[in-house]
Design a protein around this motif. Structure first.
Motif, mmCIF file in Angstrom:
data_model
loop_
_atom_site.group_PDB
_atom_site.id
_atom_site.type_symbol
_atom_site.label_atom_id
_atom_site.label_comp_id
_atom_site.label_asym_id
_atom_site.label_seq_id
_atom_site.Cartn_x
_atom_site.Cartn_y
_atom_site.Cartn_z
ATOM 1 N N VAL A 85 51.326 30.049 33.693
ATOM 2 C CA VAL A 85 51.397 30.959 32.541
ATOM 3 C C VAL A 85 50.210 31.913 32.491
ATOM 4 N N GLY A 86 49.007 31.368 32.563
ATOM 5 C CA GLY A 86 47.793 32.144 32.321
ATOM 6 C C GLY A 86 47.098 31.596 31.092
ATOM 7 N N GLY A 87 46.108 32.310 30.588
ATOM 8 C CA GLY A 87 45.393 31.810 29.425
ATOM 9 C C GLY A 87 44.274 32.727 28.990
ATOM 10 N N LEU A 88 43.308 32.151 28.297
ATOM 11 C CA LEU A 88 42.272 32.963 27.666
ATOM 12 C C LEU A 88 40.997 32.163 27.459
ATOM 13 N N LEU A 89 39.884 32.877 27.370
ATOM 14 C CA LEU A 89 38.640 32.259 26.943
ATOM 15 C C LEU A 89 38.716 31.983 25.447
ATOM 16 N N ALA A 90 38.161 30.868 25.028
ATOM 17 C CA ALA A 90 38.174 30.501 23.607
ATOM 18 C C ALA A 90 37.102 29.452 23.351
ATOM 19 N N VAL A 91 36.742 29.295 22.089
ATOM 20 C CA VAL A 91 35.768 28.265 21.707
ATOM 21 C C VAL A 91 36.355 27.413 20.587
ATOM 22 N N PRO A 92 36.166 26.087 20.641
ATOM 23 C CA PRO A 92 36.641 25.238 19.550
ATOM 24 C C PRO A 92 35.960 25.625 18.231
ATOM 25 N N VAL A 93 36.713 25.614 17.146
ATOM 26 C CA VAL A 93 36.149 25.939 15.832
ATOM 27 C C VAL A 93 35.185 24.837 15.413
ATOM 28 N N ALA A 94 33.970 25.217 15.054
ATOM 29 C CA ALA A 94 32.938 24.247 14.684
ATOM 30 C C ALA A 94 32.696 24.188 13.180
ATOM 31 N N ASP A 95 32.908 25.299 12.490
ATOM 32 C CA ASP A 95 32.610 25.356 11.063
ATOM 33 C C ASP A 95 33.740 24.748 10.227
ATOM 34 N N THR B 252 40.476 22.725 1.767
ATOM 35 C CA THR B 252 39.771 22.698 3.040
ATOM 36 C C THR B 252 40.773 22.452 4.155
ATOM 37 N N GLU B 253 40.707 23.280 5.195
ATOM 38 C CA GLU B 253 41.637 23.172 6.309
ATOM 39 C C GLU B 253 41.040 22.304 7.418
ATOM 40 N N SER B 254 41.871 21.515 8.036
ATOM 41 C CA SER B 254 41.423 20.718 9.175
ATOM 42 C C SER B 254 41.145 21.641 10.353
ATOM 43 N N ARG B 255 40.020 21.410 11.034
ATOM 44 C CA ARG B 255 39.689 22.221 12.205
ATOM 45 C C ARG B 255 40.085 21.517 13.503
ATOM 46 N N GLU B 256 40.754 20.386 13.393
ATOM 47 C CA GLU B 256 41.171 19.643 14.574
ATOM 48 C C GLU B 256 42.109 20.486 15.433
ATOM 49 N N GLN C 257 38.920 29.396 18.518
ATOM 50 C CA GLN C 257 38.739 30.819 18.226
ATOM 51 C C GLN C 257 38.948 31.602 19.516
ATOM 52 N N ALA C 258 39.976 32.454 19.523
ATOM 53 C CA ALA C 258 40.330 33.190 20.734
ATOM 54 C C ALA C 258 39.288 34.249 21.068
ATOM 55 N N GLN C 259 39.030 34.412 22.349
ATOM 56 C CA GLN C 259 38.151 35.465 22.861
ATOM 57 C C GLN C 259 38.923 36.253 23.923
ATOM 58 N N THR C 260 38.207 37.088 24.637
ATOM 59 C CA THR C 260 38.741 37.758 25.822
ATOM 60 C C THR C 260 37.693 37.619 26.922
ATOM 61 N N PRO C 261 38.083 37.770 28.188
ATOM 62 C CA PRO C 261 39.366 38.211 28.680
ATOM 63 C C PRO C 261 40.494 37.193 28.454
ATOM 64 N N GLN C 262 41.710 37.774 28.381
ATOM 65 C CA GLN C 262 42.934 36.985 28.374
ATOM 66 C C GLN C 262 43.690 37.360 29.640
ATOM 67 N N MET C 263 44.050 36.370 30.432
ATOM 68 C CA MET C 263 44.482 36.594 31.816
ATOM 69 C C MET C 263 45.921 36.154 32.050
ATOM 70 N N PHE C 264 46.760 37.133 32.416
ATOM 71 C CA PHE C 264 48.172 36.860 32.684
ATOM 72 C C PHE C 264 48.650 37.730 33.841
ATOM 73 N N LEU D 112 43.874 27.296 27.180
ATOM 74 C CA LEU D 112 42.592 27.617 26.564
ATOM 75 C C LEU D 112 41.469 27.214 27.522
ATOM 76 N N VAL D 113 40.621 28.170 27.869
ATOM 77 C CA VAL D 113 39.505 27.931 28.785
ATOM 78 C C VAL D 113 38.210 28.013 27.990
ATOM 79 N N ALA D 114 37.439 26.944 28.011
ATOM 80 C CA ALA D 114 36.245 26.851 27.167
ATOM 81 C C ALA D 114 35.225 27.934 27.487
ATOM 82 N N SER D 115 34.798 28.645 26.462
ATOM 83 C CA SER D 115 33.784 29.688 26.570
ATOM 84 C C SER D 115 32.604 29.281 25.697
ATOM 85 N N ASP D 116 31.850 30.254 25.194
ATOM 86 C CA ASP D 116 30.771 29.958 24.253
ATOM 87 C C ASP D 116 30.629 31.099 23.260
ATOM 88 N N ALA D 117 29.800 30.890 22.250
ATOM 89 C CA ALA D 117 29.696 31.829 21.131
ATOM 90 C C ALA D 117 29.030 33.146 21.503
#
Length: 234
Positions: free
Chosen positions: A133-143, A157-161, A165-172, A205-210
């Motif tokens: 399929v492809g995918g994107l850089l992203a970071v798990p929500v911490a707040d 309050t919403e569960s963050r489980e 948080q989507a970032q770019t590049p997004q690769m397809f 989802l490919v782990a990135s950083d803030a």
């Protein structure tokens, strides 16, 4: 053999920055902001070309010297009314000009993410090259996430489980991304991945950083400057 191409949609005005100059051209470390994304992408050994999609009436681009990227940089003035329109127009024109093929990988990146690193690109490409399929850089929500009511008071309050948080590049793949964006013309999509999701597919989802954040407000520009200066001095 499939190649890797980056595509930067840069036809927007960036109104939330409160500046008459389009956001992608705001000065950052003595260069227009888009320069930093272009440099990182052009410098990467796996990327065959960087397609920058500008507004048809863009007069700002030519004020700068882009000659250092002449071996990889492709400029198309076919931007549309929305980000998705610009990406789709760029893919369509690039295919018409035989610049890219249907099975090439396209890495769509925001001009307003100037702090992208080669390490993040390596991780994205390494994890997705064999993906169906492809995918994107992203970071798990911490707040902790709060949903408000109409009076800006906490409704719940919403569960963050499992939230990212989507970032770019997004690769397809070019053909999949083109089809997804064509399908999404009547759907409210906020990024390329959501257009692919609308086809019933599940991007990885490919782990990135803030540090790979999007410059949206004036204070973000100051933070990006600090990050880039620190890298240049290290």
């Amino acid at each position: 053999m499939s190649k890797f191409f980056a595509l930067i949609p840069a036809a927007g005005s960036g109104s939330r920055m409160g500046n008459e100059l389009p956001k992608q051209y705001l000065p950052l470390c003595k260069k227009p902001m888009i320069y930093h994304a272009i440099r990182t992408l052009c410098d990467h050994h796996s990327i065959a070309g960087v397609i920058t999609v500008l507004a048809p009436g863009d007069e700002e681009w030519s004020r700068y010297d882009w000659s250092e990227f002449s071996g990889k940089l492709i400029v198309l003035k076919c931007g549309g009314a929305t980000r998705a329109d610009s990406v789709l127009n760029g893919l369509t024109v690039a295919q018409q000009k035989n610049l890219i093929n249907t099975q090439d990988w396209i890495l769509v990146h925001d001009a307003a993410r100037p702090c992208l690193t080669s390490a993040q690109l390596n991780r994205l490409i390494d994890e997705l090259t064999s993906d169906a399929v492809g995918g994107l850089l992203a970071v798990p929500v911490a707040d902790t996430l709060k949903r408000s009511n109409s009076e800006n008071r906490v409704k719940n309050t919403e569960s963050r489980e499992n939230l990212w948080q989507a970032q770019t590049p997004q690769m397809f793949r070019c053909d999949l991304l083109t089809r997804a964006l064509q399908n999404a013309t009547n759907i409210n999509v906020t990024d390329d991945a959501s257009a692919v999701e609308a086809l019933g597919l599940h991007p990885k989802l490919v782990a990135s950083d803030a540090y790979n954040f999007k410059v949206t407000y004036p204070q973000d520009l100051a933070l990006a400057e600090l990050i880039l200066q620190n890298r240049n001095n290290s």
